[in-house]
Design a protein around this motif. Structure first.
Motif: not given
Ligand SMILES: Nc1ncnc2c1ncn2[C@@H]1O[C@H](COP(=O)(O)OP(=O)(O)OP(=O)(O)O)[C@@H](O)[C@H]1O
Ligand SMILES: [Mg+2]
Lengths: 259, 271
Positions: A21-22, A31-32, A52-53, A69-72
Motif C-alpha cells: 500500500l502506498t 505511506l510507502s 507517521a501516518g 497504489r496497492g490493495k486492501i
C-alpha cells in the motif's frame, strides 16, 4: 518485510490484509509499501511518532481515503466490494473533541450506530432498547443512558463511544488514540475493558497509541509505522527487537510521552 | 380589551402570523444543525445571495420570490461543492459567496431604473405585504422540513455529531450538507419578508442557541428551538402591532432578550 509477516500466526483467517500500500496527500508520499496482516483475535498496537501516518492508514482501511497504489482486503474481500461496515467498529481520533454543549444523550449517541435502525425507531419510545442497553452494560455505562454526553468525564465518554461501536455487533474494533487526556487509572481500566472484549468476546482490536506501557501489558501484536512499516510482529518478538531497544534508548521520543 | 384582540380579524395579520410562524419553524430546526456544524452564518451568506436574486427579479420584471428562490438554491449548491472540493472552512466560503451576492445585487440595483420601495421591503422585512402565495410556500416548506428531519433524523444527527464515524456507517456527510444548505437557502428567501435580509440569520441562530443552553437530548433541542421561535415570533408580531414598531425589530430584540435571560439562568444553575 514479508519475512516478518511469515513469522505471524497463520492459524486464524486474516480479517485485514494490506498489500504493497502506498498513499500520497497531493504529491507528498505519506505511506510507502505497507504490508500488514491482522488475524481474527489479534490485539494489535499501531505505534509510531506524530505524523507517521497512523491515522492515514486507519482511514485507508475504513475506505475513507483511496490508496494511491496497492490493495486492501477486509474479511477476504477487496475493499472496493466490501459493504458490511457494521462488522467494523471505529472510534475516530477526534471523537471526543465534540463541543461539550452538543445536546445528545448517551442513548441517542449509541442508537445512531444501530445499522438496522429505521427512521421511526428514533421517535418511538422503546427504540431497540435492548441493543442499546446491552452495549452500555458491556462498558458499564448503563446508569448514564439519559445523561447528556457533554456532562460525562473523558473516560466515561470513551466508554460510551466503545458502546456506540459495539452496538452494530462488530468483529473488529479500531481505536485511534482513545486515551489522550485521560488520567492513568482511568486509562488502565479502559485497557482492561479492551482486553476483556478481546479475550472473552473474541473481538479483534486495532489500537493506535503512544503508550508503550500499555503496549507491553495488553497487546499480542505490534506494528511500528514511520511512513513505512518499521516493524510488524508479535509482542514478544517486539521486545527483543532493535527497534524497541532504540525507542527505550531515545527515551520514548519516537513514540511520544509516557506518564 | 376588544381592541387588542381585533388585530386577529385582519387578513393581513393572519397572513403575517401564518408566514412568520412557518418560517420560524423552518429556521429553528435548521438553526440547531447549522450551529452545531459551525455554519451558523450560512443563513447570512445566503440572505445576501437572495438579495441579488430579488434584484434580478425586480429588474427583469419577474416575481422576486421565484427569482430569489431559483438563484439562492443554485448558489447554495455551488457553495457546498466549492467547500467540499477546496476543503475551506465554511465561514470562509460563506464570506466569499455573500460578498459576491451583495455586489451583484448592488450592481443590478444601480443599473435598473425600476428599483423602488419593494427592494426596501426585502432589506428590512415587511410582513404586512406578505402575499397568499408566500404564505402557502412558507407552510409547505415548514411541513417538508419537519418530515425530512423526522425521516432522516439518524443521517442528520450522525453526520453532525461525528462525520467520520457516520461515513464508516455508510452515511454520506456530503449529501446531508447539500440538503441542509439548499433548505437553508429556501428558508432564507421566505424569511426575507418576515424580518429582512439583514436579520434573517437571527431567526436561525437565536432560538436554536437558546434551546442548546437547556436541552439534554437532541430531540429536546429541536423541539425547544421550535417552541422558542414560535413564541418569540407570535409575541413579537403582536407587540409590533400594538406598539406600532417594526415587526423585525420586535421579534429579534425579544429573542435576544430571552436568550440573555436563559444564559443568566443556566449559568446560575450550572454553578
Ligand atoms: N488532509 C491532509 N492533507 C495533507 N497532508 C496531511 C493530511 N492529513 C495528514 N497529513 C500529513 O500526513 C502525515 C501523516 O498524518 P497522520 O495524521 O496519519 O499521522 P499520525 O501518525 O496519525 O500522527 P499523530 O500521532 O499526530 O496522530 C503528516 O505528515 C500530516 O502532515
Ligand atoms: Mg493520528
Amino acid at each position: 518485510m514479508p519475512s516478518v509477516v511469515n513469522n505471524l500466526n497463520h492459524q486464524e483467517l486474516p480479517l485485514i490484509e494490506v498489500i504493497d500500500l502506498t498513499f500520497r496527500y497531493n504529491r507528498v508520499e505519506v505511506l510507502s509499501d505497507i504490508n500488514l496482516v491482522v488475524h481474527k483475535g489479534d490485539f494489535l498496537a499501531l505505534i509510531g511518532p506524530n505524523g507517521a501516518g497512523k491515522t492515514t492508514l486507519i482511514k485507508l482501511l475504513l475506505g475513507l481515503l483511496r490508496p494511491h497504489r496497492g490493495k486492501i482486503k477486509l474479511f477476504q474481500r477487496d475493499l472496493k466490494e466490501f459493504k458490511d461496515w457494521a462488522l467494523i467498529g471505529y472510534i475516530p481520533q477526534k471523537a471526543i473533541h465534540f463541543e461539550s454543549f452538543f445536546p445528545i444523550s448517551v442513548r441517542e449517541a449509541v442508537a445512531l450506530n444501530l445499522p438496522q435502525a429505521r427512521w421511526y425507531d428514533f421517535w418511538t419510545k422503546k427504540i431497540n432498547e435492548r441493543e442499546v442497553v446491552k452495549a452500555l452494560e458491556t462498558v458499564g455505562m448503563q446508569d448514564y443512558i439519559e445523561e447528556r454526553i457533554g456532562h460525562l468525564s473523558g473516560g466515561q465518554q470513551q466508554r460510551v463511544f466503545i458502546a456506540r461501536a459495539l452496538v452494530s455487533r462488530p468483529q473488529i474494533l479500531i481505536l485511534d488514540e482513545p486515551t489522550t487526556g485521560v488520567d492513568a487509572i482511568t486509562q488502565e481500566k479502559f485497557y482492561d475493558l479492551l482486553a476483556h472484549l478481546n479475550q472473552e468476546k473474541g473481538l479483534t482490536i486495532i489500537i493506535v497509541t503512544h503508550e508503550i506501557g500499555v503496549v507491553n501489558r495488553h497487546v499480542n501484536k505490534v506494528a511500528c509505522l514511520n511512513r513505512s512499516l518499521v516493524y510488524h510482529g508479535t509482542h514478544a518478538e517486539f521486545c527483543q527487537s532493535d527497534y524497541f531497544r532504540q525507542i527505550l534508548d531515545e527515551g520514548h521520543h519516537l513514540i511520544g510521552h509516557k506518564h | 380589551m376588544e381592541t387588542v384582540w381585533s388585530i386577529f380579524h385582519y387578513g393581513f395579520f393572519q397572513r403575517a402570523l401564518l408566514a412568520g410562524l412557518s418560517v420560524g419553524i423552518s429556521c429553528a430546526l435548521l438553526g440547531v444543525f447549522l450551529i452545531l456544524r459551525k455554519a451558523a452564518m450560512i443563513g447570512h451568506g445566503l440572505a445576501h445571495v437572495s438579495f441579488a436574486g430579488v434584484a434580478i427579479g425586480l429588474s427583469l420584471g419577474w416575481l422576486p420570490l421565484l427569482s430569489a428562490l431559483f438563484f439562492t438554491v443554485i448558489t447554495a449548491g455551488v457553495l457546498v461543492k466549492i467547500r467540499q472540493k477546496t476543503g475551506l472552512y465554511s465561514d470562509t466560503v460563506i464570506a466569499l459567496v455573500s460578498s459576491f451576492g451583495f455586489a451583484l445585487g448592488i450592481l443590478l440595483v444601480s443599473l435598473s431604473q425600476r428599483i423602488n420601495v419593494e427592494l426596501f421591503s426585502y432589506l428590512f422585512g415587511d410582513i404586512l405585504t406578505i402575499s397568499s402565495l408566500e404564505v402557502i410556500v412558507s407552510i409547505l416548506l415548514a411541513l417538508s422540513l419537519v418530515i425530512i428531519i423526522i425521516v432522516y433524523f439518524r443521517e442528520f444527527l450522525y453526520t453532525t455529531f461525528d462525520p467520520e464515524a457516520a461515513q464508516v456507517a455508510g452515511i454520506s456527510g456530503d449529501k446531508v450538507e447539500l440538503l441542509l444548505t439548499v433548505l437553508s437557502g429556501i428558508t432564507v428567501v421566505l424569511g426575507m419578508k418576515v424580518v429582512g435580509i439583514l436579520l434573517v440569520v437571527s431567526l436561525m441562530v437565536i432560538p436554536a442557541a437558546s434551546a442548546l443552553r437547556i436541552a439534554r437530548t437532541f430531540r429536546q433541542a429541536l423541539l425547544g428551538a421550535v417552541v422558542f421561535s414560535l413564541g418569540e415570533i407570535f409575541i413579537g408580531l403582536c407587540l409590533s402591532f400594538w406598539l406600532d414598531i417594526p415587526a423585525a425589530a420586535a421579534i429579534v430584540l425579544l429573542s435576544f432578550g430571552l436568550y440573555i435571560l436563559i444564559v443568566l439562568l443556566t449559568k446560575r444553575s450550572a454553578q
